[in-house]
Design a protein around this motif. Structure first.
Motif, PDB file in Angstrom:
ATOM      1  N   GLY A  16       5.578   0.852  -2.131  1.00 17.22           N
ATOM      2  CA  GLY A  16       4.564   0.415  -2.222  1.00 17.22           C
ATOM      3  C   GLY A  16       4.054   0.669  -3.904  1.00 17.22           C
ATOM      4  O   GLY A  16       4.444   1.721  -3.624  1.00 17.22           O
ATOM      5  N   PHE A  17       3.288   0.124  -4.329  1.00 16.66           N
ATOM      6  CA  PHE A  17       2.405   0.037  -5.735  1.00 16.66           C
ATOM      7  C   PHE A  17       1.191  -0.176  -5.515  1.00 16.66           C
ATOM      8  O   PHE A  17       0.660  -1.319  -4.935  1.00 16.66           O
ATOM      9  CB  PHE A  17       3.525  -1.077  -6.913  1.00 16.66           C
ATOM     10  N   VAL A  18       0.593   0.864  -5.096  1.00 14.82           N
ATOM     11  CA  VAL A  18      -0.981   1.363  -5.260  1.00 14.82           C
ATOM     12  C   VAL A  18      -1.585   1.020  -5.985  1.00 14.82           C
ATOM     13  O   VAL A  18      -2.171   0.826  -7.123  1.00 14.82           O
ATOM     14  CB  VAL A  18      -1.155   1.795  -4.255  1.00 14.82           C
ATOM     15  N   ALA A  19      -2.867  -0.410  -6.132  1.00 17.24           N
ATOM     16  CA  ALA A  19      -3.662  -0.243  -7.340  1.00 17.24           C
ATOM     17  C   ALA A  19      -4.724   0.224  -6.409  1.00 17.24           C
ATOM     18  O   ALA A  19      -5.500  -0.806  -5.035  1.00 17.24           O
ATOM     19  CB  ALA A  19      -3.592  -1.774  -7.537  1.00 17.24           C
ATOM     20  N   THR A  20      -5.394   1.140  -7.499  1.00 20.52           N
ATOM     21  CA  THR A  20      -6.971   1.239  -7.369  1.00 20.52           C
ATOM     22  C   THR A  20      -8.097   0.957  -8.437  1.00 20.52           C
ATOM     23  O   THR A  20      -6.970   0.955  -9.387  1.00 20.52           O
ATOM     24  CB  THR A  20      -7.163   2.605  -6.483  1.00 20.52           C
ATOM     25  N   VAL A  21      -9.193   1.842  -8.422  1.00 24.22           N
ATOM     26  CA  VAL A  21     -10.062   1.221  -9.422  1.00 24.22           C
ATOM     27  C   VAL A  21     -10.459   2.691  -9.700  1.00 24.22           C
ATOM     28  O   VAL A  21     -11.205   3.551  -9.203  1.00 24.22           O
ATOM     29  CB  VAL A  21     -10.926   0.613  -9.138  1.00 24.22           C
ATOM     30  N   ASN A  22     -10.446   3.103 -10.961  1.00 21.56           N
ATOM     31  CA  ASN A  22     -10.496   4.341 -11.624  1.00 21.56           C
ATOM     32  C   ASN A  22     -12.251   4.040 -11.469  1.00 21.56           C
ATOM     33  O   ASN A  22     -12.783   3.527 -11.987  1.00 21.56           O
ATOM     34  CB  ASN A  22     -10.104   4.972 -12.984  1.00 21.56           C
ATOM     35  N   ALA A  23     -12.528   5.824 -11.606  1.00 22.26           N
ATOM     36  CA  ALA A  23     -14.639   5.638 -12.007  1.00 22.26           C
ATOM     37  C   ALA A  23     -14.652   5.062 -13.006  1.00 22.26           C
ATOM     38  O   ALA A  23     -16.200   4.800 -13.169  1.00 22.26           O
ATOM     39  CB  ALA A  23     -14.781   7.157 -12.165  1.00 22.26           C
ATOM     40  N   ASP A  24     -14.477   4.838 -14.157  1.00 18.98           N
ATOM     41  CA  ASP A  24     -14.609   4.511 -15.522  1.00 18.98           C
ATOM     42  C   ASP A  24     -14.576   2.565 -15.333  1.00 18.98           C
ATOM     43  O   ASP A  24     -14.380   1.907 -16.310  1.00 18.98           O
ATOM     44  CB  ASP A  24     -13.588   4.834 -16.517  1.00 18.98           C
ATOM     45  N   GLY A  25     -13.661   2.403 -14.344  1.00 17.72           N
ATOM     46  CA  GLY A  25     -13.879   0.517 -14.404  1.00 17.72           C
ATOM     47  C   GLY A  25     -12.533   0.641 -14.585  1.00 17.72           C
ATOM     48  O   GLY A  25     -11.510  -0.657 -13.892  1.00 17.72           O
ATOM     49  N   THR A  26     -11.309   1.142 -14.829  1.00 23.99           N
ATOM     50  CA  THR A  26     -10.085   0.672 -15.432  1.00 23.99           C
ATOM     51  C   THR A  26      -9.344   0.559 -13.793  1.00 23.99           C
ATOM     52  O   THR A  26      -9.681   1.293 -13.141  1.00 23.99           O
ATOM     53  CB  THR A  26      -9.461   1.760 -16.373  1.00 23.99           C
ATOM     54  N   PRO A  27      -8.173   0.138 -14.405  1.00 19.66           N
ATOM     55  CA  PRO A  27      -7.023   0.295 -12.963  1.00 19.66           C
ATOM     56  C   PRO A  27      -6.168   1.213 -13.333  1.00 19.66           C
ATOM     57  O   PRO A  27      -6.009   1.752 -14.085  1.00 19.66           O
ATOM     58  CB  PRO A  27      -6.198  -1.320 -13.443  1.00 19.66           C
ATOM     59  N   ASN A  28      -5.974   1.815 -11.962  1.00 24.31           N
ATOM     60  CA  ASN A  28      -4.891   3.001 -11.438  1.00 24.31           C
ATOM     61  C   ASN A  28      -3.706   1.908 -10.766  1.00 24.31           C
ATOM     62  O   ASN A  28      -4.090   2.075  -9.923  1.00 24.31           O
ATOM     63  CB  ASN A  28      -5.634   4.102 -11.043  1.00 24.31           C
ATOM     64  N   VAL A  29      -2.021   2.002 -10.807  1.00 27.13           N
ATOM     65  CA  VAL A  29      -1.078   1.859 -10.362  1.00 27.13           C
ATOM     66  C   VAL A  29      -0.810   2.701  -9.721  1.00 27.13           C
ATOM     67  O   VAL A  29      -0.071   3.636 -10.782  1.00 27.13           O
ATOM     68  CB  VAL A  29      -0.724   1.012 -10.868  1.00 27.13           C
ATOM     69  N   SER A  30      -0.191   3.817  -8.851  1.00 28.33           N
ATOM     70  CA  SER A  30       1.046   4.353  -8.394  1.00 28.33           C
ATOM     71  C   SER A  30       1.570   4.391  -7.605  1.00 28.33           C
ATOM     72  O   SER A  30       1.050   3.969  -5.667  1.00 28.33           O
ATOM     73  CB  SER A  30      -0.206   5.617  -8.044  1.00 28.33           C
ATOM     74  N   PRO A  31       2.843   4.378  -7.290  1.00 24.66           N
ATOM     75  CA  PRO A  31       3.931   3.913  -6.522  1.00 24.66           C
ATOM     76  C   PRO A  31       3.677   5.228  -4.705  1.00 24.66           C
ATOM     77  O   PRO A  31       3.702   6.411  -5.664  1.00 24.66           O
ATOM     78  CB  PRO A  31       5.482   4.437  -7.226  1.00 24.66           C
ATOM     79  N   LYS A  32       3.559   4.544  -4.195  1.00 25.03           N
ATOM     80  CA  LYS A  32       3.747   5.346  -2.776  1.00 25.03           C
ATOM     81  C   LYS A  32       5.493   4.941  -2.019  1.00 25.03           C
ATOM     82  O   LYS A  32       5.196   3.825  -1.591  1.00 25.03           O
ATOM     83  CB  LYS A  32       2.838   4.854  -2.211  1.00 25.03           C
ATOM     84  N   GLY A  33       6.387   6.143  -2.310  1.00 23.70           N
ATOM     85  CA  GLY A  33       7.303   5.943  -1.440  1.00 23.70           C
ATOM     86  C   GLY A  33       7.487   6.670   0.066  1.00 23.70           C
ATOM     87  O   GLY A  33       8.889   6.544   1.289  1.00 23.70           O
ATOM     88  N   THR A  34       6.358   6.095   0.733  1.00 23.42           N
ATOM     89  CA  THR A  34       6.048   6.533   2.106  1.00 23.42           C
ATOM     90  C   THR A  34       5.995   5.079   3.467  1.00 23.42           C
ATOM     91  O   THR A  34       4.580   6.476   3.794  1.00 23.42           O
ATOM     92  CB  THR A  34       5.803   7.590   2.325  1.00 23.42           C
ATOM     93  N   PHE A  35       5.798   4.452   2.884  1.00 25.87           N
ATOM     94  CA  PHE A  35       4.754   3.321   3.834  1.00 25.87           C
ATOM     95  C   PHE A  35       5.000   3.734   5.348  1.00 25.87           C
ATOM     96  O   PHE A  35       6.639   3.644   5.107  1.00 25.87           O
ATOM     97  CB  PHE A  35       4.646   2.267   2.675  1.00 25.87           C
ATOM     98  N   VAL A  36       4.743   3.517   6.557  1.00 25.05           N
ATOM     99  CA  VAL A  36       4.325   2.134   7.497  1.00 25.05           C
ATOM    100  C   VAL A  36       3.931   0.714   7.826  1.00 25.05           C
ATOM    101  O   VAL A  36       2.663   1.080   7.302  1.00 25.05           O
ATOM    102  CB  VAL A  36       4.595   4.223   8.074  1.00 25.05           C
ATOM    103  N   VAL A  37       4.332   1.047   9.061  1.00 25.39           N
ATOM    104  CA  VAL A  37       3.169  -0.362   9.403  1.00 25.39           C
ATOM    105  C   VAL A  37       3.074   0.665  10.549  1.00 25.39           C
ATOM    106  O   VAL A  37       3.878   0.493  11.652  1.00 25.39           O
ATOM    107  CB  VAL A  37       4.396  -1.519   9.918  1.00 25.39           C
ATOM    108  N   ILE A  38       1.576   0.558  10.634  1.00 26.58           N
ATOM    109  CA  ILE A  38       0.957   0.805  11.752  1.00 26.58           C
ATOM    110  C   ILE A  38       0.830  -0.108  13.267  1.00 26.58           C
ATOM    111  O   ILE A  38       1.250   0.266  14.288  1.00 26.58           O
ATOM    112  CB  ILE A  38       0.151   1.138  11.596  1.00 26.58           C
TER     113      ILE A  38
END
Length: 156
Positions: A16-38
């Motif tokens: 999954g490609f995870v989008a978060t927000v950096n402290a300066d308000g810019t976007p950060n997208v990072s792939p995570k390859g360990t997803f599970v459904v809880i």
């Protein structure tokens, strides 16, 4: 909240490609390859090497995760709120068996991030708008990946 198809996509794709927000308000997208459904409302990933994502989530737990099946060009976007769960906690212990399929990587997992999904929307390529079908797209993209992958990775 999470349909069977949504759970299937997360389970099958895992990346999954995870989008978060950096402290300066810019976007950060990072792939995570360990997803599970809880469960019907939560998905999770393991933090293995994500210092930027973890820093962002510590300051602002809002995020979005996108999953797409690259062969049929369909998937889902999940918006939600992250909960950072440390190794040793009861919640960590409860969810730990879900990460068994990641084998040797489990030795590197000290933190997991559980996401309470608050909104889920489909992601669909515009090709379907002009008459594309899953079968046709699967054939096209299987052929494409065969041409770019060395060896027998996509041989029949």
């Amino acid at each position: 909240m999470l349909s069977q198809d949504m759970k299937r996509i997360v389970d099958e794709q895992r990346l999954g490609f995870v989008a978060t927000v950096n402290a300066d308000g810019t976007p950060n997208v990072s792939p995570k390859g360990t997803f599970v459904v809880i469960d019907d409302e939560h998905i999770a990933f393991a933090d293995i090497r994500s210092p930027g994502t973890m820093k962002n989530l510590s300051a602002n737990p809002s995020l979005e995760v996108n999953f797409v099946d690259p062969f049929v060009r369909k998937g889902y976007r999940f918006k939600g709120t992250a909960q950072i769960i440390e190794r040793g906690s009861e919640v960590f212990k409860a969810h730990w068996p879900l990460f068994e399929r990641y084998g040797d990587l489990r030795d590197k997992i000290n933190v997991m991030v559980a996401i309470k999904v608050t909104r889920a929307l489909p992601l669909v390529t515009p090709t379907y708008d002009i008459g594309g079908t899953e079968d046709a797209l699967r054939r096209t993209w299987t052929r494409h990946f065969r041409t770019i992958q060395p060896g027998e990775a996509f041989q029949e």
